[in-house]
Design a protein around this motif. Structure first.
Motif, short mmCIF file in Angstrom:
data_model
loop_
_atom_site.label_atom_id
_atom_site.label_comp_id
_atom_site.label_asym_id
_atom_site.label_seq_id
_atom_site.Cartn_x
_atom_site.Cartn_y
_atom_site.Cartn_z
N ILE A 70 -2.96 -37.22 40.75
CA ILE A 70 -2.05 -37.88 41.68
C ILE A 70 -2.68 -37.85 43.07
O ILE A 70 -3.40 -36.92 43.41
N THR A 221 4.79 -36.55 31.89
CA THR A 221 3.68 -37.40 32.34
C THR A 221 4.06 -38.84 32.05
O THR A 221 4.85 -39.12 31.14
N VAL A 239 4.91 -31.65 41.71
CA VAL A 239 3.74 -31.72 40.83
C VAL A 239 3.45 -30.32 40.29
O VAL A 239 3.54 -29.32 41.03
N HIS A 258 0.04 -42.27 40.56
CA HIS A 258 0.01 -41.32 39.45
C HIS A 258 -1.01 -41.81 38.42
O HIS A 258 -0.97 -42.99 38.03
N SER A 273 -3.57 -37.04 33.43
CA SER A 273 -2.23 -37.56 33.62
C SER A 273 -1.37 -36.47 34.25
O SER A 273 -1.29 -35.36 33.73
N VAL A 274 -0.74 -36.78 35.36
CA VAL A 274 -0.09 -35.74 36.16
C VAL A 274 1.28 -35.36 35.58
O VAL A 274 2.10 -36.21 35.27
N HIS A 276 4.82 -34.07 36.35
CA HIS A 276 5.63 -34.10 37.56
C HIS A 276 7.11 -34.13 37.20
O HIS A 276 7.48 -34.37 36.05
#
Length: 334
Positions: A70, A221, A239, A258, A273-274, A276
Motif C-alpha cells: 500500500i 485483502t 494496515v 492498494h 496484497s495488503v 487492511h
C-alpha cells in the motif's frame, strides 16, 4: 424482507450510547485492544510529479508495493475539484431518505447496488457500514440502474473521475511492471488492458457510540489487481504489518493505492496484497470511495512466466478470475 441499514441503527444506538451485540467484534479483533498505540511507521508516500527520473520513481513504487502492499500518491493528476465533486455527490446520496436509497438496493446474485452486508461472517457478526457498488468501466459492464439519479450530477461526476482514474491506473501499472524488470505494458495487458474492470464502492460508516468495539470493514485483502481509494478527512484505514495494526495517516489530496491479490499472483509473490481493515468514529461519519480494478471474469491469472524459475518456483495456481473470486467470496480453499 426489509433490511435494517446501519445508518438507521446508528441513530438508535447514539441515543442509547451502545451498539447491538452483533456489531461487537471478538476481543482479538476489537480496535480498542488491537490498535498499535506507540510511534507508528507511516506508509510510503510517492510524489508522482516530484521525481524526474522515471526509473527512480518506479523503484520507489515497487519498494512500497513489496514492503507494504500500500502507498499514498500525491500530485497524481486527478484534479482536486474532480475528487471533491465525486465526494459531494456520494455524500448527497447517503443523505437521501431511506425510501429513495432503497430504489438502488442490491439484488440477489449481483455485486452492484445499495446494501449493508457483502460476505458471511463465520461468527455471525456484522460490520458497521452501508455501501453502494456499481461498475464504472468498461461501458459494456455498466448498468445505470444502480447509478443514483439524485443528485442529478451524480453520473457526470463519476464519469469525469473515471476518465482521470484510468490514466492514473495505467501509470501505476507501468511503474509496477518496471519494478519487476518487465516491459511497461506487461502488467496492464495481464490484467485485461482496456477491458480491465472498474468497480466503484462508496463506503458509509455512520458515527458509532463504541468505536473501540466495532469495525467498519473487517480485516481482508482485496481480490482486485489494484484498488484506488479516495478517503474523506475522517481517519479509519488500518494496515497490518509486523504483527501490528497501524493507523494510516490522512494526507489531504492524496489517493491511496492498494496492491490486490491478482498483482500478488502475477508477480509470483514479489508484490504483497495488503491486509487492511476499517475502524469507525464516535463523532463523525467516515466515507471512502475505493475503485476495485479487476481482470475480466474469464481471464486467466497466474504467475508470469518471466518471473518463474528454478530459484523462484511458482507459488500460486493459474485460474480464471471469476473462479478465484467465487472461492474468495465463499471462503473456499484456493
Amino acid at each position: 424482507m426489509e433490511v435494517e441499514r446501519v445508518q438507521a441503527i446508528a441513530s438508535l444506538s447514539a441515543a442509547a450510547n451502545d451498539i447491538p451485540a452483533e456489531f461487537v467484534r471478538p476481543e482479538h479483533e476489537q480496535p480498542g485492544f488491537t490498535t498499535y498505540r506507540g510511534p507508528a511507521p507511516e506508509i510510503p508516500v510517492v510524489d508522482l510529479a516530484g521525481e524526474a527520473d522515471r526509473g527512480a520513481l518506479a523503484t520507489r513504487v515497487a519498494a512500497a508495493a513489496r514492503e507494504w502492499g500500500i502507498f499514498q500518491v500525491v500530485n497524481h493528476g486527478i484534479p482536486a475539484e474532480v475528487v471533491r465533486e465525486l465526494q459531494r455527490v456520494g455524500k448527497a446520496f447517503f443523505e437521501l431518505p431511506p425510501e429513495e436509497k432503497e430504489k438502488y438496493a442490491s439484488k440477489p446474485g449481483s455485486t452492484e447496488g445499495y446494501g449493508t452486508k457483502l460476505q458471511k461472517d463465520l461468527e455471525g457478526k456484522k460490520a458497521w457500514v452501508d455501501f453502494l457498488f456499481h461498475n464504472i468501466w468498461p461501458p459494456a459492464t455498466i448498468n445505470y440502474a444502480f447509478w443514483p439519479k439524485i443528485p442529478p450530477e451524480y453520473r457526470k461526476a463519476n464519469e469525469e473521475y473515471r476518465k482521470y482514474l484510468g490514466i492514473l491506473v495505467k501509470k501505476i501499472l507501468i511503474m509496477l511492471s518496471k519494478g519487476l524488470g518487465l516491459e511497461d505494458h506487461v502488467l496492464m495487458q495481464s490484467v485485461g488492458g482496456q477491458n480491465l474492470e472498474y468497480l466503484l464502492k462508496i463506503n458509509y460508516y455512520p458515527p458509532c457510540p463504541r468505536p473501540d468495539l466495532a469495525l467498519g470493514v473487517v480485516s481482508h485483502t482485496d481480490m482486485s489487481a489494484i484498488t484506488i481509494l479516495v478517503p474523506n478527512d475522517v481517519p479509519g484505514l488500518q494496515v497490518f504489518k509486523d504483527d501490528q495494526w497501524f493507523d494510516v495517516k490522512h494526507i489531504p489530496n492524496a489517493i491511496i493505492v492498494h496492491i490486490g491479490d491478482q498483482i500478488e499472483i502475477l508477480s509470483n509473490g514479489f508484490y504483497k496484497s495488503v491486509l487492511h481493515r476499517t475502524t469507525v468514529n464516535k463523532e463523525k461519519a467516515r466515507m471512502s470511495w475505493p475503485v476495485f480494478c479487476s481482470p475480466p471474469p474469464e481471464m486467466e491469472i497466474g504467475p508470469l512466466p518471466q518471473l518463474v524459475s528454478d530459484e523462484t518456483p511458482t507459488k500460486y495456481k493459474t485460474k480464471m478470475y471469476k473462479d478465484y473470486a467465487y472461492c474468495k467470496l465463499n471462503k473456499l480453499p484456493q
